[in-house]
Enzyme design. Structure first.
Site, mmCIF file in Angstrom:
data_model
loop_
_atom_site.group_PDB
_atom_site.id
_atom_site.type_symbol
_atom_site.label_atom_id
_atom_site.label_comp_id
_atom_site.label_asym_id
_atom_site.label_seq_id
_atom_site.Cartn_x
_atom_site.Cartn_y
_atom_site.Cartn_z
ATOM 1 N N CYS A 133 -1.240 5.459 10.161
ATOM 2 C CA CYS A 133 -0.020 4.763 10.586
ATOM 3 C C CYS A 133 -0.334 3.399 11.160
ATOM 4 O O CYS A 133 -1.204 3.266 12.005
ATOM 5 C CB CYS A 133 0.678 5.536 11.695
ATOM 6 S SG CYS A 133 1.077 7.192 11.259
ATOM 7 N N CYS A 181 6.349 -5.622 15.450
ATOM 8 C CA CYS A 181 5.901 -4.825 16.593
ATOM 9 C C CYS A 181 4.454 -5.193 16.906
ATOM 10 O O CYS A 181 3.648 -5.393 15.997
ATOM 11 C CB CYS A 181 5.987 -3.335 16.272
ATOM 12 S SG CYS A 181 7.644 -2.840 15.784
ATOM 13 N N CYS A 186 1.396 -3.079 15.449
ATOM 14 C CA CYS A 186 1.401 -2.694 14.034
ATOM 15 C C CYS A 186 0.741 -3.747 13.154
ATOM 16 O O CYS A 186 1.084 -4.925 13.210
ATOM 17 C CB CYS A 186 2.833 -2.447 13.590
ATOM 18 S SG CYS A 186 2.991 -2.080 11.847
ATOM 19 N N CYS A 246 6.688 -7.164 7.056
ATOM 20 C CA CYS A 246 7.784 -6.640 7.867
ATOM 21 C C CYS A 246 8.213 -7.712 8.848
ATOM 22 O O CYS A 246 7.367 -8.401 9.419
ATOM 23 C CB CYS A 246 7.335 -5.392 8.628
ATOM 24 S SG CYS A 246 8.670 -4.646 9.602
ATOM 25 N N GLU A 278 0.833 -1.198 0.000
ATOM 26 C CA GLU A 278 0.000 0.000 0.000
ATOM 27 C C GLU A 278 0.871 1.252 0.000
ATOM 28 O O GLU A 278 1.942 1.274 0.607
ATOM 29 C CB GLU A 278 -0.933 -0.005 1.205
ATOM 30 C CG GLU A 278 -1.998 -1.083 1.066
ATOM 31 C CD GLU A 278 -3.088 -1.020 2.127
ATOM 32 O OE1 GLU A 278 -4.255 -1.142 1.761
ATOM 33 O OE2 GLU A 278 -2.771 -0.850 3.316
ATOM 34 N N CYS A 314 3.603 8.501 1.380
ATOM 35 C CA CYS A 314 4.118 7.550 2.355
ATOM 36 C C CYS A 314 4.429 6.258 1.608
ATOM 37 O O CYS A 314 3.521 5.569 1.139
ATOM 38 C CB CYS A 314 3.051 7.342 3.427
ATOM 39 S SG CYS A 314 3.532 6.182 4.706
HETATM 40 N N1 SAH Z 1 9.067 0.372 10.024
HETATM 41 C C1 SAH Z 1 9.264 1.746 10.219
HETATM 42 C C2 SAH Z 1 8.406 2.615 9.334
HETATM 43 C C3 SAH Z 1 6.959 2.228 9.141
HETATM 44 S S1 SAH Z 1 5.865 2.390 10.467
HETATM 45 C C4 SAH Z 1 9.053 2.112 11.660
HETATM 46 O O1 SAH Z 1 8.544 1.300 12.405
HETATM 47 O O2 SAH Z 1 9.446 3.206 12.039
HETATM 48 C C5 SAH Z 1 5.519 4.127 10.584
HETATM 49 C C6 SAH Z 1 5.090 4.580 11.988
HETATM 50 O O3 SAH Z 1 3.772 4.107 12.316
HETATM 51 C C7 SAH Z 1 6.012 4.062 13.073
HETATM 52 O O4 SAH Z 1 6.349 5.051 13.999
HETATM 53 C C8 SAH Z 1 5.139 3.009 13.704
HETATM 54 O O5 SAH Z 1 5.595 2.705 14.970
HETATM 55 C C9 SAH Z 1 3.789 3.628 13.641
HETATM 56 N N2 SAH Z 1 2.698 2.690 13.909
HETATM 57 C C10 SAH Z 1 2.698 1.363 13.765
HETATM 58 N N3 SAH Z 1 1.513 0.836 14.137
HETATM 59 C C11 SAH Z 1 0.723 1.863 14.500
HETATM 60 C C12 SAH Z 1 -0.637 1.972 14.946
HETATM 61 N N4 SAH Z 1 -1.404 0.903 15.073
HETATM 62 N N5 SAH Z 1 -1.120 3.197 15.218
HETATM 63 C C13 SAH Z 1 -0.345 4.299 15.037
HETATM 64 N N6 SAH Z 1 0.920 4.259 14.626
HETATM 65 C C14 SAH Z 1 1.467 3.054 14.344
HETATM 66 FE FE1 SF4 Z 2 7.604 -3.128 10.962
HETATM 67 FE FE2 SF4 Z 2 5.330 -2.020 11.764
HETATM 68 FE FE3 SF4 Z 2 7.322 -2.322 13.494
HETATM 69 FE FE4 SF4 Z 2 7.529 -0.500 11.529
HETATM 70 S S1 SF4 Z 2 6.055 -0.474 13.228
HETATM 71 S S2 SF4 Z 2 9.081 -1.975 12.185
HETATM 72 S S3 SF4 Z 2 6.403 -1.556 9.887
HETATM 73 S S4 SF4 Z 2 6.218 -3.995 12.483
#
Ligand code: SAH
Ligand code: SF4
Length: 352
Positions: free
Chosen positions: A343, A115, A118, A111, A91, A104
């Site tokens: 995000c 996390c 996410c 990934c 996406e 973006c």
């Molecule tokens: N992998 C990279 C970039 C992609 S994520 C990273 O983790 O930084 C982009 C941002 O969205 C990151 O700060 C991530 O922690 C945040 N993010 C992930 N899941 C989210 C959620 N459910 N709600 C809001 N932000 C989220």
């Molecule tokens: Fe991967 Fe999502 Fe963690 Fe970013 S926030 S490193 S996209 S799992």
């Protein structure tokens, strides 16, 4: 088989042209057609001889990802599900503001960081995107908004890049660096380094390369003030703990001296949003003397995730505490939530 031309570094392109017996100045001409004019066929490169255009068409293709679906949110956030030549999907999101707008971009299909909060992280890693697949997401948005010179469109909204889509960019660092260097090349797309932000979960060994080889802005997904809490939501913290990340940030700021580092901080209800957490964050930044600002991110829920967003009240109290200590700490407005474009909500497969 023909090779994709989008995503070759300038060096690679000129080496390929040299092999075809072409003079060095051709590189810049072709580069400008691709990245200033945004053409999608060699036939349009009218200052090249017919013979060269035919040779190029035999050797290369100029591709864009295919649009599978698109959605536009009530706040004008625009999301596309894109498909590459091998059928893999990611996406891409465009977030328009009044006078500019950020694309973006995704860097991986899925990934590997996993996390807990996410949506992308709940989808296993399939593969890295190539440099061409990364930069062509930005170019596709310029196509859609008619932002090449050939169009009569006068607004220039597609101006910024945030490397914050699906994937961990520093797990695909070579391709990401190549793509960013294409983005900032003055003979081509010429996106200013100040208009590009790369966000990482903190893959420490690759952070200095972003400073040395790109100079773009850096954002760290910190999300917790202690290793104990961070490891609970980001297992990668066991490998690269907070102290190592902050040391790498110091290194980055020795090279890219003019820029603040943004610390992204997801506000998770009664998990990391107490005043005490804010105070620990302040102590950390003071200890490491990092030019820092915070970006407080309201948690965007997705089906199947247990966390809850912090109340507005808790978010604002937290923000005020950081600001009292002299740190900018704006609350990020969630964009495109109604179309799961915000995000952490991106995913390449439809949920069943
Ligand atoms: N992998 C990279 C970039 C992609 S994520 C990273 O983790 O930084 C982009 C941002 O969205 C990151 O700060 C991530 O922690 C945040 N993010 C992930 N899941 C989210 C959620 N459910 N709600 C809001 N932000 C989220
Ligand atoms: Fe991967 Fe999502 Fe963690 Fe970013 S926030 S490193 S996209 S799992």
């Amino acid at each position: 088989m023909q090779k994709e031309i989008i995503g070759l570094s300038k060096k690679e392109l000129s080496a390929a042209l040299a092999l075809m017996g072409e003079k060095p100045f051709r590189t810049k001409q072709i580069w400008q057609w691709l990245y200033v004019q945004g053409v999608t066929s060699f036939a349009e490169m009218t200052n090249l001889s017919k013979e060269l255009r035919e040779k190029l068409s035999a050797a290369f293709v100029i591709s864009r990802p295919k649009i599978v679906t698109e959605q536009i949110s009530a706040d004008k956030t625009h999301k596309w599900l894109l498909e590459f030549a091998d059928g893999q999907r990611v996406e891409t999101v465009f977030i328009p503001e009044d006078e500019h707008g950020a694309v973006c971009v995704s860097t991986q299909v899925g990934c590997a960081v996993g996390c807990k909060f996410c949506h992308t992280g709940s989808q296993k890693i399939t593969r890295n995107l190539t440099a061409g697949e990364i930069i062509s997401q930005f170019m596709l948005v310029k196509d859609v908004y008619g932002e090449w010179p050939s169009s009569s469109q006068e607004n220039r909204l597609v101006s910024n890049i945030v490397v914050m889509g699906m994937g961990e960019p520093l797990h695909n660092v070579d391709n990401v660096i190549t793509a960013l260097n294409i983005a900032t090349d003055q003979d081509g797309l010429a996106v200013s380094k100040r208009r590009i932000t790369l966000s990482t979960s903190g893959i420490v060994p690759n952070i200095p390369r972003i400073a040395q080889e790109t100079g773009v802005k850096l954002a760290i997904s910190l999300h917790a003030p202690s290793n104990e809490k961070r490891s609970q939501i980001m297992p990668i913290n066991n490998r690269y703990p907070i102290e190592e990340i902050l040391t790498a940030c110091q290194e980055y700021q020795k090279i890219v001296t003019s820029r603040y580092i943004t610390f992204e901080y997801l506000m998770l209800d009664h998990f990391n949003d107490d005043l005490q957490d804010a105070q620990m964050l302040i102590a950390l930044m003071k200890k490491y003397k990092i030019g820092a600002k915070f970006n407080l991110i309201p948690f965007n829920p997705w089906p199947g995730c247990d966390f809850k967003p912090s109340s507005n009240n808790r978010v604002h109290t937290f923000s005020r505490e950081l600001e009292k200590a002299g740190f900018a700490a704006p609350v990020r407005t969630a964009r495109g939530q109604d179309i799961l474009a915000a995000c952490g909500q991106l995913k390449s497969k439809k949920l069943v």
